[in-house]
Scaffold this active site. Structure first.
Site, mmCIF file in Angstrom:
data_model
loop_
_atom_site.group_PDB
_atom_site.id
_atom_site.type_symbol
_atom_site.label_atom_id
_atom_site.label_comp_id
_atom_site.label_asym_id
_atom_site.label_seq_id
_atom_site.Cartn_x
_atom_site.Cartn_y
_atom_site.Cartn_z
ATOM 1 N N ASP A 24 0.865 -1.163 0.000
ATOM 2 C CA ASP A 24 0.000 0.000 0.000
ATOM 3 C C ASP A 24 0.916 1.231 0.000
ATOM 4 O O ASP A 24 2.132 1.120 0.200
ATOM 5 C CB ASP A 24 -0.885 -0.028 1.248
ATOM 6 C CG ASP A 24 -1.737 1.216 1.388
ATOM 7 O OD1 ASP A 24 -2.418 1.582 0.423
ATOM 8 O OD2 ASP A 24 -1.686 1.842 2.473
ATOM 9 N N ASP A 26 -0.061 5.117 1.184
ATOM 10 C CA ASP A 26 -0.167 6.079 2.283
ATOM 11 C C ASP A 26 -0.361 5.362 3.613
ATOM 12 O O ASP A 26 -1.243 4.515 3.754
ATOM 13 C CB ASP A 26 -1.319 7.049 2.034
ATOM 14 C CG ASP A 26 -1.191 8.314 2.861
ATOM 15 O OD1 ASP A 26 -0.103 8.553 3.408
ATOM 16 O OD2 ASP A 26 -2.171 9.058 2.972
ATOM 17 N N ASP A 193 -1.620 -0.529 6.089
ATOM 18 C CA ASP A 193 -1.852 0.160 7.354
ATOM 19 C C ASP A 193 -3.331 0.268 7.696
ATOM 20 O O ASP A 193 -3.671 0.539 8.842
ATOM 21 C CB ASP A 193 -1.272 1.574 7.311
ATOM 22 C CG ASP A 193 -2.109 2.504 6.455
ATOM 23 O OD1 ASP A 193 -2.632 3.508 6.980
ATOM 24 O OD2 ASP A 193 -2.267 2.223 5.252
#
Length: 257
Positions: A24, A26, A193
């Protein structure tokens, strides 16, 4: 980033073999939260929705999906790509590296190991941040505008594996050939995240390392993460065996369940 004094990140190191790594963006490679907050606050004023309301559910989701609910008239790729492309330009000083991310990406790239970025952001946003932050650009990239459904749908991560050249046995992904090197789903490592991203990786059958950089740890556990770590310093490249096609990764200082 969250404080973790109350959590026990002392699990013994685990050494695992994978065929490819799927990141991923961000919250995983960079933390652009201040920039994204400013983006959504400005967007909120434009569409007449409090920015705070948007921020409650926007993290890890595609802008087009958020706008589809709140301002359908703006939910077009032309609008979203243009708007997101301005984020690194306007708020370039509001992002920081997730500790350990630069080192891991540079080592993967130098070794020639297969990795990709699979993100809920658009291509202008991702490439803009990589340029501004001077981070390694992946050979393989899957962005928001390339899949019909965003995370937690697993299509984006499956497309990432297929784009690298693997067939994980999940069937054809739109726009990609069915052929490719055979690999069991468990041979792919997703680094995420957000709970939605963790769920996407697990729905694809992949292993998932969740970084506790933006979300509450119980949410990451509930989403099904195989490991929860503080940041990318816990994930290191031990070896890339090109002949065998194995990326050997050490995962250290993970959360003790």
């Amino acid at each position: 980033m969250p404080h973790h004094e109350e959590n026990n990140f002392s699990a013994p190191p685990a050494v695992e073999e994978f065929a490819a790594l799927l990141f991923d963006m961000d919250g995983t490679i960079i933390d652009s939260t201040p920039a994204i907050v400013k983006y959504w606050m400005a967007m909120g004023k434009e569409i007449g929705v409090p920015g705070e309301t948007i921020l409650e559910t926007s993290h890890g989701r595609r802008s087009i999906d958020v706008l589809g609910l709140l301002a359908p008239q703006l939910a077009t790729w032309e609008y979203v790509c243009k708007a997101e492309g301005q984020i690194p330009v306007n708020y370039g000083n509001d992002a920081t590296e997730v500790p350990g991310s630069r080192s891991l990406l540079e080592k993967l790239e130098a070794a020639g190991a297969p990795w990709a970025i699979v993100t809920s952001g658009t291509k202008p946003l991702v490439t803009g941040w990589l340029d501004v932050m001077k981070l390694a650009h992946p050979k393989y990239l899957v962005t928001a505008e390339e899949v019909k459904k965003g995370k937690p749908d697993p299509a984006c991560y499956r497309l990432g594996a297929k784009r690298i050249g693997f067939n994980d046995g999940s069937g054809k992904v739109q726009g990609e050939p069915e052929d490719g090197k055979k690999a069991d789903p468990s041979q792919f490592l997703v680094l995420e995240d957000a709970p939605a991203g963790v769920m996407a990786g697990k729905a694809a059958g992949y292993k998932v390392v969740a970084l506790a950089t933006t979300h509450a740890i119980p949410k990451l556990i509930e989403a099904g993460a195989d490991w929860v770590v503080r940041d990318m310093r816990s994930v290191t490249l031990q070896q890339w065996d090109a002949k065998a096609g194995n990326i050997i990764i050490e995962i250290k200082d993970a959360l003790v369940a």
